[in-house]
Every structure is written in C-alpha cells, then in structure tokens.
Design a protein around this motif. Sequence first.
Motif, PDB file in Angstrom:
ATOM      1  N   GLY A 239       0.812  -1.204   0.000  1.00  0.00           N
ATOM      2  CA  GLY A 239       0.000   0.000   0.000  1.00  0.00           C
ATOM      3  C   GLY A 239       0.850   1.260   0.000  1.00  0.00           C
ATOM      4  N   LEU A 240       0.221   2.407   0.270  1.00  0.00           N
ATOM      5  CA  LEU A 240       0.925   3.688   0.258  1.00  0.00           C
ATOM      6  C   LEU A 240       1.816   3.807   1.501  1.00  0.00           C
ATOM      7  CD1 LEU A 240       0.849   6.134  -1.716  1.00  0.00           C
ATOM      8  CD2 LEU A 240      -0.585   7.279  -0.021  1.00  0.00           C
ATOM      9  N   GLU A 241       3.077   4.161   1.276  1.00  0.00           N
ATOM     10  CA  GLU A 241       4.020   4.303   2.386  1.00  0.00           C
ATOM     11  C   GLU A 241       4.665   5.684   2.341  1.00  0.00           C
ATOM     12  OE1 GLU A 241       7.929   2.121   4.451  1.00  0.00           O
ATOM     13  OE2 GLU A 241       7.095   1.344   2.570  1.00  0.00           O
ATOM     14  N   ARG A 242       4.792   6.295   3.514  1.00  0.00           N
ATOM     15  CA  ARG A 242       5.423   7.603   3.642  1.00  0.00           C
ATOM     16  C   ARG A 242       6.698   7.431   4.476  1.00  0.00           C
ATOM     17  NH1 ARG A 242       2.024  11.906   2.690  1.00  0.00           N
ATOM     18  NH2 ARG A 242       3.076  13.184   4.257  1.00  0.00           N
ATOM     19  N   ILE A 243       7.829   7.809   3.892  1.00  0.00           N
ATOM     20  CA  ILE A 243       9.122   7.635   4.563  1.00  0.00           C
ATOM     21  C   ILE A 243       9.747   8.998   4.819  1.00  0.00           C
ATOM     22  CG2 ILE A 243      11.418   6.619   4.405  1.00  0.00           C
ATOM     23  CD1 ILE A 243      10.272   4.588   2.423  1.00  0.00           C
ATOM     24  N   ALA A 244       9.879   9.363   6.090  1.00  0.00           N
ATOM     25  CA  ALA A 244      10.556  10.607   6.447  1.00  0.00           C
ATOM     26  C   ALA A 244      12.052  10.432   6.224  1.00  0.00           C
ATOM     27  CB  ALA A 244      10.270  10.965   7.902  1.00  0.00           C
ATOM     28  N   CYS A 245      12.677  11.387   5.538  1.00  0.00           N
ATOM     29  CA  CYS A 245      14.093  11.218   5.191  1.00  0.00           C
ATOM     30  C   CYS A 245      14.785  12.573   5.068  1.00  0.00           C
ATOM     31  CB  CYS A 245      14.233  10.443   3.876  1.00  0.00           C
ATOM     32  SG  CYS A 245      13.436  11.223   2.455  1.00  0.00           S
ATOM     33  N   HIS A 246      16.118  12.510   4.971  1.00  0.00           N
ATOM     34  CA  HIS A 246      16.909  13.725   4.791  1.00  0.00           C
ATOM     35  C   HIS A 246      17.094  14.071   3.320  1.00  0.00           C
ATOM     36  CE1 HIS A 246      18.076  12.423   8.883  1.00  0.00           C
ATOM     37  NE2 HIS A 246      18.180  13.724   9.119  1.00  0.00           N
ATOM     38  N   ARG A 247      17.190  13.034   2.472  1.00  0.00           N
ATOM     39  CA  ARG A 247      17.374  13.296   1.042  1.00  0.00           C
ATOM     40  C   ARG A 247      16.907  12.098   0.234  1.00  0.00           C
ATOM     41  NH1 ARG A 247      21.544  15.811   0.326  1.00  0.00           N
ATOM     42  NH2 ARG A 247      22.044  16.088   2.535  1.00  0.00           N
ATOM     43  N   VAL A 248      16.652  12.371  -1.050  1.00  0.00           N
ATOM     44  CA  VAL A 248      16.279  11.333  -2.013  1.00  0.00           C
ATOM     45  C   VAL A 248      17.286  11.392  -3.150  1.00  0.00           C
ATOM     46  CG1 VAL A 248      14.534  10.517  -3.653  1.00  0.00           C
ATOM     47  CG2 VAL A 248      13.823  11.456  -1.433  1.00  0.00           C
ATOM     48  N   ILE A 249      17.882  10.251  -3.470  1.00  0.00           N
ATOM     49  CA  ILE A 249      18.827  10.165  -4.586  1.00  0.00           C
ATOM     50  C   ILE A 249      18.214   9.239  -5.630  1.00  0.00           C
ATOM     51  CG2 ILE A 249      21.145   9.506  -5.313  1.00  0.00           C
ATOM     52  CD1 ILE A 249      22.075  10.009  -2.433  1.00  0.00           C
ATOM     53  N   ALA A 250      17.860   9.788  -6.777  1.00  0.00           N
ATOM     54  CA  ALA A 250      17.206   9.009  -7.835  1.00  0.00           C
ATOM     55  C   ALA A 250      18.209   8.684  -8.933  1.00  0.00           C
ATOM     56  CB  ALA A 250      16.015   9.777  -8.407  1.00  0.00           C
ATOM     57  N   ARG A 251      18.419   7.401  -9.182  1.00  0.00           N
ATOM     58  CA  ARG A 251      19.314   6.942 -10.246  1.00  0.00           C
ATOM     59  C   ARG A 251      18.488   6.066 -11.191  1.00  0.00           C
ATOM     60  NH1 ARG A 251      24.557   7.804  -9.325  1.00  0.00           N
ATOM     61  NH2 ARG A 251      24.468   7.979 -11.586  1.00  0.00           N
ATOM     62  N   ILE A 252      17.743   6.710 -12.056  1.00  0.00           N
ATOM     63  CA  ILE A 252      16.758   6.006 -12.883  1.00  0.00           C
ATOM     64  C   ILE A 252      17.101   6.075 -14.368  1.00  0.00           C
ATOM     65  CG2 ILE A 252      14.871   6.129 -11.233  1.00  0.00           C
ATOM     66  CD1 ILE A 252      13.892   8.655 -12.565  1.00  0.00           C
ATOM     67  N   GLY A 253      18.396   6.178 -14.654  1.00  0.00           N
ATOM     68  CA  GLY A 253      18.829   6.101 -16.040  1.00  0.00           C
ATOM     69  C   GLY A 253      18.873   7.446 -16.730  1.00  0.00           C
ATOM     70  N   ALA A 254      18.968   7.390 -18.042  1.00  0.00           N
ATOM     71  CA  ALA A 254      19.078   8.606 -18.854  1.00  0.00           C
ATOM     72  C   ALA A 254      18.286   8.443 -20.142  1.00  0.00           C
ATOM     73  CB  ALA A 254      20.549   8.884 -19.169  1.00  0.00           C
ATOM     74  N   LYS A 255      17.955   9.559 -20.757  1.00  0.00           N
ATOM     75  CA  LYS A 255      17.197   9.549 -22.005  1.00  0.00           C
ATOM     76  C   LYS A 255      18.150   9.610 -23.195  1.00  0.00           C
ATOM     77  CE  LYS A 255      13.406  12.176 -19.879  1.00  0.00           C
ATOM     78  NZ  LYS A 255      12.621  13.432 -19.941  1.00  0.00           N
ATOM     79  N   PRO A 256      17.955   8.738 -24.186  1.00  0.00           N
ATOM     80  CA  PRO A 256      18.808   8.811 -25.379  1.00  0.00           C
ATOM     81  C   PRO A 256      18.628  10.155 -26.088  1.00  0.00           C
ATOM     82  CG  PRO A 256      17.530   6.769 -25.323  1.00  0.00           C
ATOM     83  CD  PRO A 256      16.970   7.654 -24.265  1.00  0.00           C
ATOM     84  N   PRO A 257      19.699  10.743 -26.623  1.00  0.00           N
ATOM     85  CA  PRO A 257      19.595  12.044 -27.319  1.00  0.00           C
ATOM     86  C   PRO A 257      19.061  11.860 -28.746  1.00  0.00           C
ATOM     87  CG  PRO A 257      21.865  11.284 -27.331  1.00  0.00           C
ATOM     88  CD  PRO A 257      21.101  10.269 -26.539  1.00  0.00           C
ATOM     89  N   ARG A 258      17.874  11.320 -28.860  1.00  0.00           N
ATOM     90  CA  ARG A 258      17.323  10.982 -30.173  1.00  0.00           C
ATOM     91  C   ARG A 258      17.199  12.185 -31.099  1.00  0.00           C
ATOM     92  NH1 ARG A 258      12.442   6.853 -31.645  1.00  0.00           N
ATOM     93  NH2 ARG A 258      12.048   7.566 -33.767  1.00  0.00           N
ATOM     94  N   PRO A 259      16.703  13.334 -30.629  1.00  0.00           N
ATOM     95  CA  PRO A 259      16.604  14.479 -31.548  1.00  0.00           C
ATOM     96  C   PRO A 259      17.949  14.852 -32.178  1.00  0.00           C
ATOM     97  CG  PRO A 259      15.331  14.899 -29.556  1.00  0.00           C
ATOM     98  CD  PRO A 259      16.114  13.656 -29.303  1.00  0.00           C
ATOM     99  N   LEU A 260      19.026  14.764 -31.395  1.00  0.00           N
ATOM    100  CA  LEU A 260      20.350  15.086 -31.923  1.00  0.00           C
ATOM    101  C   LEU A 260      20.743  14.099 -33.020  1.00  0.00           C
ATOM    102  CD1 LEU A 260      22.954  16.824 -31.640  1.00  0.00           C
ATOM    103  CD2 LEU A 260      23.778  15.092 -30.022  1.00  0.00           C
ATOM    104  N   LEU A 261      20.508  12.810 -32.776  1.00  0.00           N
ATOM    105  CA  LEU A 261      20.866  11.799 -33.776  1.00  0.00           C
ATOM    106  C   LEU A 261      20.038  11.960 -35.047  1.00  0.00           C
ATOM    107  CD1 LEU A 261      22.355  10.594 -31.331  1.00  0.00           C
ATOM    108  CD2 LEU A 261      21.682   8.339 -32.151  1.00  0.00           C
ATOM    109  N   GLU A 262      18.763  12.287 -34.876  1.00  0.00           N
ATOM    110  CA  GLU A 262      17.915  12.472 -36.064  1.00  0.00           C
ATOM    111  C   GLU A 262      18.375  13.686 -36.863  1.00  0.00           C
ATOM    112  OE1 GLU A 262      13.677  10.440 -34.779  1.00  0.00           O
ATOM    113  OE2 GLU A 262      14.080  12.491 -34.112  1.00  0.00           O
TER     114      GLU A 262
END
Length: 790
Positions: A239-262
Amino acid sequence: MVEKFDIVIVGAGPGGLSAAARAAESGASHLLLEASPRLADTLHHFQKGKAVMAEPAQLPLRSSLAFAAGLREDILACWQAGAVQLGIKLRLNARVTDIAGQRGDFCVTLADGATVQAGQVVLAIGLQGNIRKLEVPGGELPGVQYQLDDPDEFCGETIVVVGGGDAGVENALGLAGQNRVILVNRNEEFGDCAAANHERLMAAVAQGSIETRLGSRTESIEQQSGDFPLVYVAQTQQGLERIACHRVIARIGAKPPRPLLERFGVAFPSGDSTALPELSEHYESNVPGLYIIGALAGYPLIKQAMNQGYEVIEAILGHPVAPADEALLAAKFAGVPGIASVSEGVALLRQKMPLLASLTTLQLREFMLGSSLRVLPRGEVVFQSNDYSNSFYSILSGGIAIETTDRQGVAAVFGLREGEFFGEMSLLSGRRRSGTAVASQDCVLVETPRRAMLKLLHAVKGVQRKLDEVALKRVVARCLDTVLPEREIDYLVQGAQVRSYAMGDTVFAEGDAADGLHLIRRGSVTVSRRSEGRDVVLAYLPAGNYVGEMALLSSQPRSATVRAASPAEVVLLEAARVGEVLGRNTGLRGKIGSRYLENVRDGQRTGQAEGVINFLMEQGVGEAADVLLIDYARCIRCNNCESACADSHGGASRLDREAGATWAQIHVPTSCRHCEHPHCMKDCPPDAIHRAVDGEVYIGDNCIGCGNCQRNCPYGVIRMAAEREYPPRSFWQILLGQARQEAAADTDAPKKAVKCDMCKDIAGGPVCVRACPTGAAMRGHPEALLKNAG
C-alpha cells in the motif's frame, strides 16, 4: 584551413577511447572530440572509490587500452596513461553540434563554430548528458538529487535511493555504512544490475544495512519541518508508504539524445522513445560512414563499449573481426537444422518472430546470449499443466499444441505455429501453467528465462506492447471461458486498460457505476458487501477469473466492493464494448448470465462463511498457493502433525500447530503458505530458495544462513536452526504420540533457514495431513479451501 581526418570519433568515454586507441595504434589519421574538459567524463562522475566491474564476465576484452575490474581512480589513471602512450589525437571542450554528409565527405561542426572534415565518423557520446528525473510532485525540491559523487559526504542520515540498476545499487552500498538507506525498485527483483552488484546488495540486506522496497512506484516527495526535511511517498506492494528522510537520490537512467541523432540523419525503426537506431553488424547506421557504438547502440557496459570501439575501427580499416560474442552464439545455433552461421540465425529470428521485430540486430544478439534453443521431436512435452515453471517460449519453426481444461472440465486444444509465443501467463502472473504444451510437430523453440525476459520487457517498450497485445487476447479468451471470433476479441482488447493494485487497494466500490468487466490477470481479489455497518466478504477470486459482470447485466450500480487480496493486475474491458459483444454473441451472454445468477444465489447464501473468508484474508491466505488449515472441531491436539513433520525432516518440525490465529473452529498454524510471489525468494544471496514444478517453495543445501528469508517472510514461518542428530522415536513413542528426545544443541554449528517444503520428496504428499487421525488437517489452494468453508 579546415582540418581533415580519415576518422573522427565523437565522445571520449570507454567506447570512444577504445576506438581512438585502436586508430592510433594502427597509424590511422584520426581525431577524438570530447565535449567535457577531461577524458572519460562519465567515469569521473561515478562515486568516489567506486569498484568498476568488467562485465559481461564471459566476454573477452578487445581493446588497445587495458581494462580490468578495479577502482574508478585506478582505471582513469590507466586510460590517461594509455592515451598518452599511444599518441591519441585528442581535443577537449569540443562539443559537436552537427554532423552532415556521408562516407568520405563529412563535415563535423563544433559549438565554437569551427568545423572538421572526416572520411568516417564514430559516435560514442553515451547517455549521461540526459539524466532522467523523477516526474512527480516534489521531484525538483532541495534534497532531491540525481548524482552522487562522494558517499562519505553524508553521515547519520536517512536516505531513500530510487533505482534498481547498477547506479542505484552502488549508491546504496556506498551510503549504507554510515546512513540508514532505503533502496526503492519499481520491479519485484533486482534483475537490471550486474551479478556482482546483486551479490553485494544481498549481503548488505542480509546484514540489515540496507532496506528494500520492491515493486514500488514513487508518488511524490513532500517538504516538512523538523529533523527530516523530506517525506518520500511511494505506492508499495503493501500500500501507500510515507518515509521521512533527509534526502532522495534518484538513479533512474538517462534519455537517449534521439533528436540530436535524427538531426545527424540517423533513422530509427519506430517512434518509440526507447527505440535504438538500426545498425549493421559492424555498427554502421543508415548514414553511410556514420557508426554508432556504446550506450547509444544499446550496450551500456564498459567492456561491451570498448570491444565495439576496437571492432568498429577494424571494420573501417577494411579488416573486420567477428564480434566478441560470436563464439558463444555459434555454440547456441550449432544444433539447429538449417542454420549455418550466427548471422543466419539472427536473421531468422527477425524474420520469423514478430514479437522481436522492434529489436535491432545487436539487441537480438544480446537476447540470444540470455536464451537457449531447444530442438524437439513431435510429441515431446514442453511443460505440464499446473507446473510452476516460468520460462518464456518463442516458436522458431514447427508447431505447439496447448491442451487446456475449462472450469466445467471441458478439454480444448489450441494450436500455435512458428512466429508465435507461449508461456506468458506464468511469466506475468507467477501462477502455475494453465495448460500442457506439446510439440505438435518437430519444432525449434527459443527458451528465455524469466529474469532475462523481464529485463527485455523493461528495456524495450515495443516488445512489452506486442506481448501485452497478444497476452490480453489470451487473457480475455481464458477468463471468459469461450471461443469468441478473433475479430470480437480484437474489438474488446482495443479499448482495454491494464491496471495494477497494491494489496488492499479498491478495484471498484459498492455503489459505483459500471465501467466495464474486470479480468484478474495476476494476484487475487476479494468481493465484499456492506452489511450492518461492516464489510461482509462474499468471495475470494484468484487470477483467471473476472468480476463486475453483475452491474453490466443488470444496468445497476456495483452491488459489491472488490479489493486486491494480494498485489494484483487487472484488465479492464470497456463497458460499451462488452455490451456490444454480448449483444452479438448469445453464447457468451448466456455464460456470463449464468455466472450472474450463480453469484446472486451465493450472495443470498452468505452467512457464517463470510467470517471465515474475512479471517483467512487477514492471515494473508489471499497470496498463498498452498496453505495448511486445521479444523479445531475435529482436532484432538495429539500433535501427530508436528511429530510426523519432525520425523520426516531430521527431527526439526517445519510447523507449529499451537502458534497462529484461530477463528471459530478454523486454525491457521505457523506453516509456509508457498506464496504465489514468495517474499522469501526475493533477496536470497546464494539463490538457495526455489520453486519446484508442483509449486513447493523449498530451501536448497546452499543456504548460507544469512536470515534474509526469515526477515522478509511476513508470516513468521521460517526459522534459523542448526542441524542436530536426533535418536529415532521408539514404537511406543510413536503409538502414544510422544515427541522424540531432544538432542543437545551444538552451539558452534551454523544455522540455516528451515521451512515447510510440502514434503516434496516424500511419496504420498504432506505427512502432517496424512498423520492426522481425525482428518482435521487439510492442505490446498485457497480457492478450493474457501469453497469448502462456504
């Protein structure tokens, strides 16, 4: 005067450096352009002291630069020295903004307006310049960060790390020594990280230094005052969980630079945001002379990128070498009739399998590295109905017959031909096989393990969509227990939605307007109704059933509330489409109408059974595959069940009859439930917990006693015990129901995890049930037991 080079390499990461090193070593005219002020900028952004791995371990390294697993700092120093020694021609702070032309006549434009001419161009720019961020409320708050340079910078904090890939896992490990760390993964297992990282993570979880939240989705991040400036909010399996914290570090990848390649002229096979450019086996794009390697080509690992850098230069110089994975793939294709080479095998995959059509040649090779080929004669069984295997199968040639039986016991056979796939229901639901698969003719199958297939589905949305499209049609046909014309199934699926629910979430509520028919694809649900100010549970329904038909047929609001009894996935068929299909297919309408009348009668009969169902749901029986219950109206407290279990398992009983909860005469002793999605299996460092083909969840001899499974089990049915020598019980002890004499504990003996294995290696089945003299003990699937309860 414009400079001209035979080869211009863009990006000085591992792939670009390896390409430049090979070009320099070969004496080729070359230039390496790097947008940042230093070589291997991505590695510089790795956390301080990071242990860099040389994965995949089975692939050899091909590069003029040295590389082996080691610390970030040591590898950077080695590459810097290698670049100097080989005489790589390098230009830093040289960001490329445009590439125009083709082989022999490229013009490369830099951000400062300067241009460079090139005969061939190698793109190796990676993805790290386009880091993916949390697209939720609070994703840009102070304290939310998307990079970690030095873990030692933080001490004594509560930190939430989001991401189950290598970056997230490594950040969590680096922070865990001096902080409380909660690692959040959207998937139910850590399938996207390297094996070495997975092993280190499991060890940390075993030691209690890292907490995990699996199958969880970030909802929001909130600010607050006090000791903890942030609240991380996630939808977890509980279910829904709330975690009190000092910081959040998100490492969820990167987006390919498709417009540049096109803009450079590179074409993509589809409009999918995750699609990769189609490349030749030598990494050449649709633009002649423009090559793409590394993460842009779908190969983010350092060793893969370095191999490609070496191979692409060899191809440009006119003496191409076979890819580093050639020998491994050749061994897989060797036993398949009609396939003479790896290229032929990969081409056949593309030609025969629509599911894999969105994969590039390089992705297909990667797919086959994780899969195996099976050549089967006609009549050979692939798997049996009710097996708990979960591999995914694609038919390369020949045919397969799927033999099923519906709820009324009527048998049916469905034929599948080359290009189709099967096994997706167990892959997605985690439940037993719903039918028996037999080779209807000589055939060749591609068998893909569950972990490898899930990794592919997470990475390539085109494959996920194609699988869902076919799987939804099969779910519709199976749940509705009818053979509808294909055009009708297509029509129902066009507007279908797949919805996920955490345990306890409401699928729909009593009094709601009918929005459609809900097919349970995964997990289980309860059906309840309000009566005298409380919820009365009417039914428990596992995957393969449907709910919501009563409101559709009666044109009345919902007459009951449906909630997820375990994490569940439901397919919603639109009400209007269902109504139209029922109007055109009287047979289906009759079946659903009969089910409606049966449910009305069941609701009228509901009395004491609702209390039993409520009680069993509270005990977590909703996510069980097999549960032990004791009828205390029959139980004489002889403890034969416990004694028989101990006699059969080296003196240590796997159940505790007295422990557990009781409602009326129904008792749930402390004994393994063999969950549909076992919590104990998710964080086992030596991978010692397995599921047998008949569904038994058991612990292998390679258990290291870390205790992860005991901590993860929400039902307290696993304990840590040392092996002991027990004297056998005498005849009179057995006759009088006396326990065997306890052996002295060896305090130095290592403890290992102990739990019920349903007597999987003992003829006749669970001895606890067979030893009960009154028939009070019963084991079975919750659906069957709950029917008896009614």
